[in-house]
Design a protein around this motif. Sequence first.
Motif, PDB file in Angstrom:
ATOM      1  N   ASN A  15       0.845  -1.194   0.000  1.00 36.42           N
ATOM      2  CA  ASN A  15       0.000   0.000   0.000  1.00 36.42           C
ATOM      3  C   ASN A  15       0.882   1.246   0.000  1.00 36.42           C
ATOM      4  O   ASN A  15       1.437   1.645   1.025  1.00 36.42           O
ATOM      5  CB  ASN A  15      -0.917  -0.011   1.224  1.00 36.42           C
ATOM      6  N   PHE A  16       1.003   1.868  -1.169  1.00 35.10           N
ATOM      7  CA  PHE A  16       1.886   3.028  -1.340  1.00 35.10           C
ATOM      8  C   PHE A  16       1.483   4.189  -0.436  1.00 35.10           C
ATOM      9  O   PHE A  16       2.269   4.662   0.393  1.00 35.10           O
ATOM     10  CB  PHE A  16       1.882   3.434  -2.814  1.00 35.10           C
ATOM     11  N   THR A  17       0.253   4.658  -0.567  1.00 39.05           N
ATOM     12  CA  THR A  17      -0.189   5.802   0.233  1.00 39.05           C
ATOM     13  C   THR A  17      -0.336   5.431   1.706  1.00 39.05           C
ATOM     14  O   THR A  17      -0.188   6.279   2.585  1.00 39.05           O
ATOM     15  CB  THR A  17      -1.518   6.360  -0.302  1.00 39.05           C
ATOM     16  N   GLY A  18      -0.620   4.143   1.972  1.00 39.98           N
ATOM     17  CA  GLY A  18      -0.740   3.714   3.357  1.00 39.98           C
ATOM     18  C   GLY A  18       0.571   3.844   4.115  1.00 39.98           C
ATOM     19  O   GLY A  18       0.576   4.166   5.313  1.00 39.98           O
ATOM     20  N   ILE A  19       1.673   3.622   3.441  1.00 38.73           N
ATOM     21  CA  ILE A  19       2.990   3.779   4.077  1.00 38.73           C
ATOM     22  C   ILE A  19       3.219   5.232   4.478  1.00 38.73           C
ATOM     23  O   ILE A  19       3.695   5.535   5.579  1.00 38.73           O
ATOM     24  CB  ILE A  19       4.095   3.298   3.120  1.00 38.73           C
ATOM     25  N   LEU A  20       2.857   6.148   3.584  1.00 33.06           N
ATOM     26  CA  LEU A  20       3.013   7.577   3.882  1.00 33.06           C
ATOM     27  C   LEU A  20       2.092   7.994   5.026  1.00 33.06           C
ATOM     28  O   LEU A  20       2.488   8.736   5.925  1.00 33.06           O
ATOM     29  CB  LEU A  20       2.706   8.411   2.638  1.00 33.06           C
ATOM     30  N   ASP A  21       0.857   7.498   4.966  1.00 33.13           N
ATOM     31  CA  ASP A  21      -0.111   7.855   6.000  1.00 33.13           C
ATOM     32  C   ASP A  21       0.327   7.335   7.365  1.00 33.13           C
ATOM     33  O   ASP A  21       0.179   8.013   8.387  1.00 33.13           O
ATOM     34  CB  ASP A  21      -1.480   7.288   5.619  1.00 33.13           C
ATOM     35  N   LYS A  22       0.890   6.137   7.397  1.00 32.58           N
ATOM     36  CA  LYS A  22       1.341   5.538   8.653  1.00 32.58           C
ATOM     37  C   LYS A  22       2.484   6.327   9.279  1.00 32.58           C
ATOM     38  O   LYS A  22       2.581   6.449  10.507  1.00 32.58           O
ATOM     39  CB  LYS A  22       1.777   4.093   8.404  1.00 32.58           C
ATOM     40  N   ASN A  23       3.366   6.879   8.439  1.00 31.78           N
ATOM     41  CA  ASN A  23       4.512   7.620   8.952  1.00 31.78           C
ATOM     42  C   ASN A  23       4.165   9.042   9.400  1.00 31.78           C
ATOM     43  O   ASN A  23       4.975   9.696  10.052  1.00 31.78           O
ATOM     44  CB  ASN A  23       5.611   7.676   7.894  1.00 31.78           C
ATOM     45  N   GLY A  24       2.974   9.541   9.026  1.00 31.02           N
ATOM     46  CA  GLY A  24       2.600  10.894   9.409  1.00 31.02           C
ATOM     47  C   GLY A  24       3.428  11.933   8.668  1.00 31.02           C
ATOM     48  O   GLY A  24       4.305  11.607   7.874  1.00 31.02           O
ATOM     49  N   GLN A  25       3.141  13.201   8.906  1.00 31.22           N
ATOM     50  CA  GLN A  25       3.839  14.373   8.378  1.00 31.22           C
ATOM     51  C   GLN A  25       3.913  14.423   6.848  1.00 31.22           C
ATOM     52  O   GLN A  25       4.784  15.062   6.270  1.00 31.22           O
ATOM     53  CB  GLN A  25       5.255  14.497   8.961  1.00 31.22           C
ATOM     54  N   TYR A  26       2.970  13.734   6.174  1.00 34.13           N
ATOM     55  CA  TYR A  26       2.941  13.783   4.711  1.00 34.13           C
ATOM     56  C   TYR A  26       1.545  14.129   4.193  1.00 34.13           C
ATOM     57  O   TYR A  26       1.141  13.729   3.105  1.00 34.13           O
ATOM     58  CB  TYR A  26       3.396  12.445   4.124  1.00 34.13           C
ATOM     59  N   THR A  27       0.802  14.901   4.977  1.00 30.83           N
ATOM     60  CA  THR A  27      -0.584  15.228   4.641  1.00 30.83           C
ATOM     61  C   THR A  27      -0.681  15.968   3.313  1.00 30.83           C
ATOM     62  O   THR A  27      -1.523  15.654   2.460  1.00 30.83           O
ATOM     63  CB  THR A  27      -1.217  16.076   5.754  1.00 30.83           C
ATOM     64  N   ASN A  28       0.166  16.972   3.111  1.00 29.93           N
ATOM     65  CA  ASN A  28       0.103  17.771   1.881  1.00 29.93           C
ATOM     66  C   ASN A  28       0.435  16.930   0.649  1.00 29.93           C
ATOM     67  O   ASN A  28      -0.215  17.051  -0.397  1.00 29.93           O
ATOM     68  CB  ASN A  28       1.067  18.954   1.973  1.00 29.93           C
ATOM     69  N   PHE A  29       1.444  16.086   0.767  1.00 29.29           N
ATOM     70  CA  PHE A  29       1.830  15.248  -0.358  1.00 29.29           C
ATOM     71  C   PHE A  29       0.735  14.238  -0.665  1.00 29.29           C
ATOM     72  O   PHE A  29       0.433  13.971  -1.836  1.00 29.29           O
ATOM     73  CB  PHE A  29       3.146  14.536  -0.055  1.00 29.29           C
ATOM     74  N   LEU A  30       0.113  13.682   0.374  1.00 32.82           N
ATOM     75  CA  LEU A  30      -0.984  12.738   0.179  1.00 32.82           C
ATOM     76  C   LEU A  30      -2.169  13.411  -0.509  1.00 32.82           C
ATOM     77  O   LEU A  30      -2.840  12.806  -1.361  1.00 32.82           O
ATOM     78  CB  LEU A  30      -1.420  12.146   1.518  1.00 32.82           C
ATOM     79  N   GLN A  31      -2.443  14.665  -0.142  1.00 34.79           N
ATOM     80  CA  GLN A  31      -3.531  15.400  -0.789  1.00 34.79           C
ATOM     81  C   GLN A  31      -3.256  15.594  -2.276  1.00 34.79           C
ATOM     82  O   GLN A  31      -4.152  15.438  -3.115  1.00 34.79           O
ATOM     83  CB  GLN A  31      -3.735  16.750  -0.102  1.00 34.79           C
ATOM     84  N   LEU A  32      -2.023  15.921  -2.605  1.00 34.55           N
ATOM     85  CA  LEU A  32      -1.657  16.083  -4.018  1.00 34.55           C
ATOM     86  C   LEU A  32      -1.718  14.753  -4.764  1.00 34.55           C
ATOM     87  O   LEU A  32      -2.144  14.695  -5.919  1.00 34.55           O
ATOM     88  CB  LEU A  32      -0.259  16.686  -4.129  1.00 34.55           C
TER      89      LEU A  32
END
Length: 244
Positions: free
Chosen positions: A37-54
């Motif tokens: 899960n690509f986005t799940g890894i970012l979401d789990k680590n936190g501090q990537y809200t803006n990048f996830l939105q993009l």
Amino acid sequence: MASSSPLSPILLSLFLVFICGVSAQTAPAPAPSGPLNFTGILDKNGQYTNFLQLLAQTQVGSQVQTQLKTTTEGFTVFAPTDNAFNNLKPGTVNNLDPQQKVQLVLYHVIPKYYSLNDLQFVSNPVRTQAGQDFGLNVTGLNNQVNVSSGVVETQINNALYQKKPLAIYQADKVLLPEEFFGAKSPAAAPSPATKKSSTGSKSNSRASATADEPASADNSGSTGRNMGLGFVVGLALACMGFLS
């Protein structure tokens, strides 16, 4: 004293076998490992809200997730932190049109898996998913990796995930493509020599026009004098004929 039954050990063995069988049937099977899960890894680590939105807004996140199922080369992603976005000038991202936003996100994705060690030996420029002209320069020395877009440069040393086919590294700066954010050369102003030449050309034109006017007047005056002299000569000859 009662003697023990010879069947007791047999019955005990059968009982134990039965209990083990029941336990094996009722024990939960180990849960199968889910898909990467690509986005799940970012979401789990936190501090990537803006990048996830993009990633969601441009649908790049779902594209990468889909291609991870079939890719043989893998992907390397440089994920800018929320602080990286907060340090941008206001409007840097919002002023981009939808297509430019897509390319900005894709500029952070390399269509090949690179470990941190691999990144130290890549050939520059490294092609990104944004297109052939959108390359990155990656340099490595003593296990330290720097990534440059030509506009910004940041150090890469924190791996959020590093297992083929996907590597995700923390980026403390948003990688701004030079094609969008590079310094634009000012419009070329006419040189003083050009201005002087143009002015001189206009002055010469006026001078030529002014000089032509007296020349025309002089020719007219000369013609008048010739006509007057001819009339006087003719009159004198007529008088001499009359007297004779």
